[in-house]
Design an enzyme around this catalytic site. Structure first.
Site, PDB file in Angstrom:
ATOM      1  N   ASP A 143     -41.435 -40.673  -0.567  1.00 29.91           N
ATOM      2  CA  ASP A 143     -41.980 -41.386   0.497  1.00 29.91           C
ATOM      3  C   ASP A 143     -40.879 -42.388   1.244  1.00 29.91           C
ATOM      4  O   ASP A 143     -41.129 -43.014   1.896  1.00 29.91           O
ATOM      5  CB  ASP A 143     -43.307 -42.337   0.135  1.00 29.91           C
ATOM      6  CG  ASP A 143     -44.510 -41.127  -0.258  1.00 29.91           C
ATOM      7  OD1 ASP A 143     -44.532 -40.448   0.749  1.00 29.91           O
ATOM      8  OD2 ASP A 143     -45.086 -41.388  -1.216  1.00 29.91           O
ATOM      9  N   MET A 187     -46.484 -35.812   4.869  1.00 30.80           N
ATOM     10  CA  MET A 187     -46.856 -36.731   3.809  1.00 30.80           C
ATOM     11  C   MET A 187     -46.479 -38.119   4.375  1.00 30.80           C
ATOM     12  O   MET A 187     -45.484 -38.194   4.985  1.00 30.80           O
ATOM     13  CB  MET A 187     -46.317 -36.467   2.677  1.00 30.80           C
ATOM     14  CG  MET A 187     -47.193 -35.141   1.822  1.00 30.80           C
ATOM     15  SD  MET A 187     -46.394 -35.043   0.171  1.00 30.80           S
ATOM     16  CE  MET A 187     -47.582 -33.984  -0.630  1.00 30.80           C
ATOM     17  N   ARG A 189     -48.820 -41.702   3.411  1.00 27.88           N
ATOM     18  CA  ARG A 189     -50.096 -42.795   3.621  1.00 27.88           C
ATOM     19  C   ARG A 189     -49.890 -43.807   4.536  1.00 27.88           C
ATOM     20  O   ARG A 189     -50.537 -44.025   5.372  1.00 27.88           O
ATOM     21  CB  ARG A 189     -50.652 -43.066   2.337  1.00 27.88           C
ATOM     22  CG  ARG A 189     -51.840 -43.869   2.248  1.00 27.88           C
ATOM     23  CD  ARG A 189     -52.289 -44.423   1.062  1.00 27.88           C
ATOM     24  NE  ARG A 189     -52.844 -43.163   0.223  1.00 27.88           N
ATOM     25  CZ  ARG A 189     -54.194 -42.568   0.158  1.00 27.88           C
ATOM     26  NH1 ARG A 189     -54.927 -43.412   0.874  1.00 27.88           N
ATOM     27  NH2 ARG A 189     -54.453 -41.812  -0.490  1.00 27.88           N
ATOM     28  N   GLN A 300     -43.095 -30.051   0.513  1.00 26.97           N
ATOM     29  CA  GLN A 300     -42.090 -31.314   1.013  1.00 26.97           C
ATOM     30  C   GLN A 300     -41.327 -31.731  -0.235  1.00 26.97           C
ATOM     31  O   GLN A 300     -40.377 -32.074  -0.301  1.00 26.97           O
ATOM     32  CB  GLN A 300     -42.865 -32.265   1.750  1.00 26.97           C
ATOM     33  CG  GLN A 300     -43.487 -32.019   3.009  1.00 26.97           C
ATOM     34  CD  GLN A 300     -44.552 -32.845   3.309  1.00 26.97           C
ATOM     35  OE1 GLN A 300     -44.693 -33.696   4.167  1.00 26.97           O
ATOM     36  NE2 GLN A 300     -45.860 -32.525   3.130  1.00 26.97           N
TER      37      GLN A 300
END
Length: 410
Positions: A143, A187, A189, A300
């Protein structure tokens, strides 16, 4: 010389998280560590007395090289939020009993935000009870949302896979002479670092995705349909990248607009899946053209055949730097990467106070998002492009990548 070492992995895996484990293990042994223990399934497994002596599993340089090339978490992982010691003192007492039993001097935790929170809490409690154990965080997350560090190991390889896959999807979309829209769900959030990486697909022979939507800005389904219809006036095949966490101005995630049954994780967070499918169905319904949604999902984070050599190298380096920081007597800190040169690209390792990192989410800067919120700027591209460079060729057996055998440890 250093005493016994304990290392664990936590949170979502990456294609290069095991390279950090290799960096911790190999550097600790080079520095004269006694035993190097590995937690099985992170801090949650340690609470159940689950750990192994890694010396019994790594016997050669080849095994270390295979470890670097093996995706996912070799030691297993967990998503366990360590409570404050005032809320549950017994957990801390149990952890430190185990640490004393194993004669641990240095504790390393490879992970993201929740893992760094664990390092913060354990180091703080250690100071309260006068423990001399050093606690160091080793960053990882696809992330790329950890504060203080230029980027996190794991992001570069995920970005490389996303950009390459986007480029291939774009080629596929051009096969037929008819209007079609492909939505790639990526991906992310609350942060759009991964989705922004789709823009790296742009090259001399590829125009890149037509629209990119990040969760840093509110999403409008009405504006989305308008933008698609406008682009279709001049282009038949459209490819659009969206973060799984794109949301309306009222805070609702786009995936929540679907009527599918929703699930939550152990932290109460809704599993974000279905934004691409929802938007694809919306296009079919509102515009009436062929549309499909593609969800990259866990590909990913596990596509080690597409790993970035820069990423693998830096993942190893942060593991090694964590050991050296502990040898210097540091505790309650995380290793960070600092970009010292843009041309040629070069990063150095340092350590940073974990209290200024844990639970802080690093978002894509607004100035790196296009003003119309449908893409990223050249500044984003210049930031991300060096992280996807070069490859470490997999060791191929029978036409497939060879990985180190998990069954030897679990």
């Amino acid at each position: 010389m250093m005493g016994n070492v304990l290392v664990g992995q936590s949170g979502g895996p990456t294609a290069v998280i095991n390279s950090s484990l290799a960096g911790v293990y190999q550097t600790a042994k080079d520095q004269g560590a006694g035993k190097v223990y590995g937690m099985l399934f992170g801090i949650q497994g340690l609470l159940e007395d689950k750990y192994v002596d890694l010396d019994e599993h790594f016997h050669s340089e080849l095994e270390i090289e295979l470890l670097k090339r093996t995706p996912s978490s070799y030691l297993g992982s967990c998503r366990f939020k360590l409570p404050d010691y005032k809320a549950d003192l017994s957990i801390y007492e149990k952890i430190f009993v185990i640490l004393r039993k194993l004669n641990i001097e240095c504790f390393f935790y490879i992970g993201g935000n929740d893992s760094m929170d664990t390092i913060k809490k354990l180091s703080d409690y250690g100071k309260i009870i006068g423990s001399k154990i050093r606690f160091i965080g080793v960053p990882k997350t696809i992330d790329n949302d950890l504060a203080a560090t230029d980027h996190t190991p794991g992001y570069g390889s995920a970005a490389k896979f996303i950009a390459a896959t986007t480029k291939e999807i774009i080629r596929d979309s051009l096969v037929y002479d008819q209007k079609n829209v492909t939505i790639i769900e990526i991906m992310g959030r609350n942060v759009g670092w991964l989705t922004g990486a789709a823009a790296l697909a742009e090259s001399t022979e590829c125009s890149g995705p037509d629209l990119i939507y990040l969760p840093e800005v509110d999403f409008s389904t009405e504006d989305f349909i308008t933008q698609v219809e406008h682009l279709q006036k001049s282009k038949k095949a459209l490819v659009i990248a969206v973060s799984e966490g794109i949301h309306l101005a009222d805070g609702r995630y786009i995936c929540e607009l679907a009527e599918d049954v929703k699930h939550t994780d152990q932290f109460g967070h809704a599993y974000l899946s279905g934004s691409g499918k929802y938007l694809s169905n919306l296009i079919s319904r509102e515009i009436g053209c062929k549309s499909r949604g593609i969800e990259l999902n866990t590909l990913q984070r596990c596509a080690s055949h597409m790993a970035s050599l820069v990423d693998i190298t830096e993942a190893y380096q942060v593991g090694a730097a964590a050991v050296k920081a502990a040898l210097e007597g540091k505790t309650g800190e995380m290793v960070i990467l600092t970009r010292v040169s843009k041309g040629p690209y070069q990063c150095a390792t340092e350590t940073f106070d974990i209290h200024k990192i844990a639970n802080i989410e690093k978002k894509v800067p607004y100035e790196w998002i296009k003003k119309d919120s449908t893409g990223v700027t050249e500044e984003f591209m210049d930031y991300a492009r060096p992280l996807i460079q070069e490859e470490l060729t997999p060791i191929m057996i029978g036409g497939l990548p060879k990985h180190i055998n998990y069954n030897s440890i679990r």
